[in-house]
Design a protein around this motif. Structure first.
Motif, PDB file in Angstrom:
ATOM      1  N   GLU A 169       0.983  -1.194  -0.018  1.00 44.85           N
ATOM      2  CA  GLU A 169      -0.256   0.025  -0.033  1.00 44.85           C
ATOM      3  C   GLU A 169       0.733   1.251  -0.009  1.00 44.85           C
ATOM      4  O   GLU A 169       0.553   2.391  -0.136  1.00 44.85           O
ATOM      5  CB  GLU A 169      -0.956   0.125   0.943  1.00 44.85           C
ATOM      6  N   ASP A 170       2.232   1.156   0.371  1.00 45.45           N
ATOM      7  CA  ASP A 170       2.973   2.256   0.178  1.00 45.45           C
ATOM      8  C   ASP A 170       3.547   2.588  -1.355  1.00 45.45           C
ATOM      9  O   ASP A 170       4.362   3.405  -1.527  1.00 45.45           O
ATOM     10  CB  ASP A 170       4.231   2.076   1.258  1.00 45.45           C
ATOM     11  N   GLY A 171       3.143   1.702  -2.283  1.00 42.87           N
ATOM     12  CA  GLY A 171       3.807   1.723  -3.504  1.00 42.87           C
ATOM     13  C   GLY A 171       3.111   2.799  -4.499  1.00 42.87           C
ATOM     14  O   GLY A 171       2.152   3.442  -4.177  1.00 42.87           O
ATOM     15  N   LEU A 172       3.529   2.603  -5.595  1.00 37.95           N
ATOM     16  CA  LEU A 172       3.030   3.484  -6.776  1.00 37.95           C
ATOM     17  C   LEU A 172       2.240   2.537  -7.910  1.00 37.95           C
ATOM     18  O   LEU A 172       2.721   1.809  -8.426  1.00 37.95           O
ATOM     19  CB  LEU A 172       4.172   4.040  -7.542  1.00 37.95           C
ATOM     20  N   ASP A 173       1.044   3.266  -8.124  1.00 34.86           N
ATOM     21  CA  ASP A 173       0.242   2.548  -9.529  1.00 34.86           C
ATOM     22  C   ASP A 173       0.497   3.547 -10.456  1.00 34.86           C
ATOM     23  O   ASP A 173       0.372   4.882 -10.362  1.00 34.86           O
ATOM     24  CB  ASP A 173      -1.226   2.583  -8.875  1.00 34.86           C
ATOM     25  N   VAL A 174       0.544   2.992 -11.651  1.00 39.89           N
ATOM     26  CA  VAL A 174       0.558   4.033 -12.881  1.00 39.89           C
ATOM     27  C   VAL A 174      -0.452   3.519 -13.888  1.00 39.89           C
ATOM     28  O   VAL A 174      -0.591   2.366 -14.163  1.00 39.89           O
ATOM     29  CB  VAL A 174       2.068   3.716 -13.710  1.00 39.89           C
TER      30      VAL A 174
ATOM     31  N   ARG B  40      -4.096  -0.095  -5.521  1.00 35.66           N
ATOM     32  CA  ARG B  40      -4.175   0.206  -3.959  1.00 35.66           C
ATOM     33  C   ARG B  40      -3.096   0.991  -3.331  1.00 35.66           C
ATOM     34  O   ARG B  40      -2.855   1.117  -2.275  1.00 35.66           O
ATOM     35  CB  ARG B  40      -4.778  -0.806  -3.039  1.00 35.66           C
ATOM     36  N   GLY B  41      -2.139   1.338  -4.215  1.00 36.39           N
ATOM     37  CA  GLY B  41      -0.896   2.147  -3.899  1.00 36.39           C
ATOM     38  C   GLY B  41      -1.139   3.370  -3.119  1.00 36.39           C
ATOM     39  O   GLY B  41      -2.146   4.196  -3.460  1.00 36.39           O
ATOM     40  N   ARG B  42      -0.137   3.945  -2.400  1.00 38.77           N
ATOM     41  CA  ARG B  42      -0.350   5.231  -1.810  1.00 38.77           C
ATOM     42  C   ARG B  42      -0.600   6.243  -2.683  1.00 38.77           C
ATOM     43  O   ARG B  42      -1.071   7.371  -2.622  1.00 38.77           O
ATOM     44  CB  ARG B  42       0.708   5.529  -0.853  1.00 38.77           C
ATOM     45  N   TYR B  43       0.301   6.255  -4.138  1.00 41.36           N
ATOM     46  CA  TYR B  43       0.266   7.347  -5.080  1.00 41.36           C
ATOM     47  C   TYR B  43      -0.183   6.495  -6.450  1.00 41.36           C
ATOM     48  O   TYR B  43       0.052   5.447  -6.600  1.00 41.36           O
ATOM     49  CB  TYR B  43       1.514   7.780  -5.197  1.00 41.36           C
ATOM     50  N   PHE B  44      -0.759   7.384  -7.344  1.00 41.12           N
ATOM     51  CA  PHE B  44      -1.230   7.114  -8.534  1.00 41.12           C
ATOM     52  C   PHE B  44      -0.891   8.045  -9.726  1.00 41.12           C
ATOM     53  O   PHE B  44      -0.895   9.294  -9.259  1.00 41.12           O
ATOM     54  CB  PHE B  44      -2.927   6.961  -8.686  1.00 41.12           C
ATOM     55  N   LEU B  45      -0.154   7.469 -10.661  1.00 44.28           N
ATOM     56  CA  LEU B  45       0.511   8.418 -11.563  1.00 44.28           C
ATOM     57  C   LEU B  45      -0.452   8.117 -12.781  1.00 44.28           C
ATOM     58  O   LEU B  45      -0.205   7.162 -13.503  1.00 44.28           O
ATOM     59  CB  LEU B  45       1.933   8.016 -11.782  1.00 44.28           C
TER      60      LEU B  45
END
Length: 293
Positions: free
Chosen positions: A3-8, A81-86
């Motif tokens: 959940e700390d990750g990055l979704d692109v 569900r990552g912390r950030y979405f790019l």
């Protein structure tokens, strides 16, 4: 994925070669934290789907029809569900350290909901859509008549390009590269699917600002943007119509209720006139290109 990750999320439409280079750059310059990449193909039928399958870690979603940018991006948002979405255009290429630098900035500034970077064209010049101010009628008029695009243009005329912002809080950044805090998306909502293509990024930044979230422009990070690589230099009629409808929708949703009715009529008339002129120019240019080929 953590959940700390990055979704692109990348929305693809007939941009196979550019998308290949974009994906290659993502994995060559991947962040230190976990990254999950989703490509939503808007029924390209040009080999894009087959090419994406060459990247085994990419999640591919075949929409089966052209959903447009907003709806397709929201599909990608829902897959992570990552912390950030790019939100990333297929005609971009990220550079070494770019993602880690911006993710670190977002970690350090919890009030930042959206972060953008310096977008450069392939010749190294700035893509001025990288940072923008919420348009005023005068600023928009000066921008689209190109008066406000000249170096040295008065601040009131150059307003749309946010010339006073070198770094830090800004009204809006480009949807070609838009790093978004998922908690802010949960708070404000995703891209407005009433925009098929264009202006959805400005709308999201406006709604974030209304909710108290900061949009940040970080020029120390550079991403290449092949301007027009996805939509082409001469827009098709549907794309052109969507661009101008986006202008109309943004004004109607966010400005019209607080402006005099006469000004609203003038703005809507100007948008319609601009659409007619732009559509005619694009049709003429396509005709000339066909005759030369």
């Amino acid at each position: 994925m953590s959940e700390d990750g990055l979704d692109v999320g990348i929305v693809a439409y007939r941009s196979r070669r550019l998308l290949h280079d974009c994906l290659a750059s993502l994995y060559e310059h991947a962040p230190a934290r976990a990254m999950h990449v989703v490509v939503v193909d808007n029924d390209s039928r040009d080999g894009t789907v087959e090419m994406v399958r060459e990247f085994p870690h990419v999640e591919l979603i075949e929409a089966g029809r052209n959903l447009g940018f907003s709806a397709a991006t929201n599909v990608a948002v829902d897959r992570g569900r990552g912390r950030y979405f790019l939100a990333l255009n297929p005609d971009t290429r990220v550079e070494a350290g770019a993602l880690d630098r911006l993710l670190g900035l977002m970690d350090e500034h919890p009030g930042v909901g959206i972060c953008g970077c310096r977008l450069e064209r392939e010749d190294g010049t700035l893509d001025h859509a990288a940072k923008r101010a919420f348009p005023t009628p005068l600023g928009a008029l000066a921008h689209f008549t190109r008066i406000g695009r000249h170096d040295g243009a008065p601040a009131a005329l150059a307003q749309y390009r946010a010339p006073e912002v070198d770094q830090g809080p800004v009204d809006a950044v480009s949807g070609a590269f838009m790093l978004i805090r998922r908690r802010a998306l949960d708070d404000v909502g995703c891209f407005d699917e009433g925009y098929w293509l264009y202006m959805e990024d400005l709308d999201l930044c406006y709604r974030f600002a209304e909710a108290g979230w900061v949009t940040w422009y970080e020029p120390s990070v550079v991403v290449t943007h092949v301007k027009g690589g996805s939509s082409g230099r001469n827009r098709a009629l549907r794309v052109n119509g969507s661009f101008h409808y986006g202008m109309y929708r943004f004004y109607r949703l966010h400005y019209a209720d607080s402006r005099p009715k006469l000004l609203n009529v003038a703005v809507y008339t100007a948008i319609a006139a601009k659409f007619v002129g732009s559509a005619a120019r694009s049709a003429f240019n396509r005709h000339v290109r066909r005759d030369r080929s």
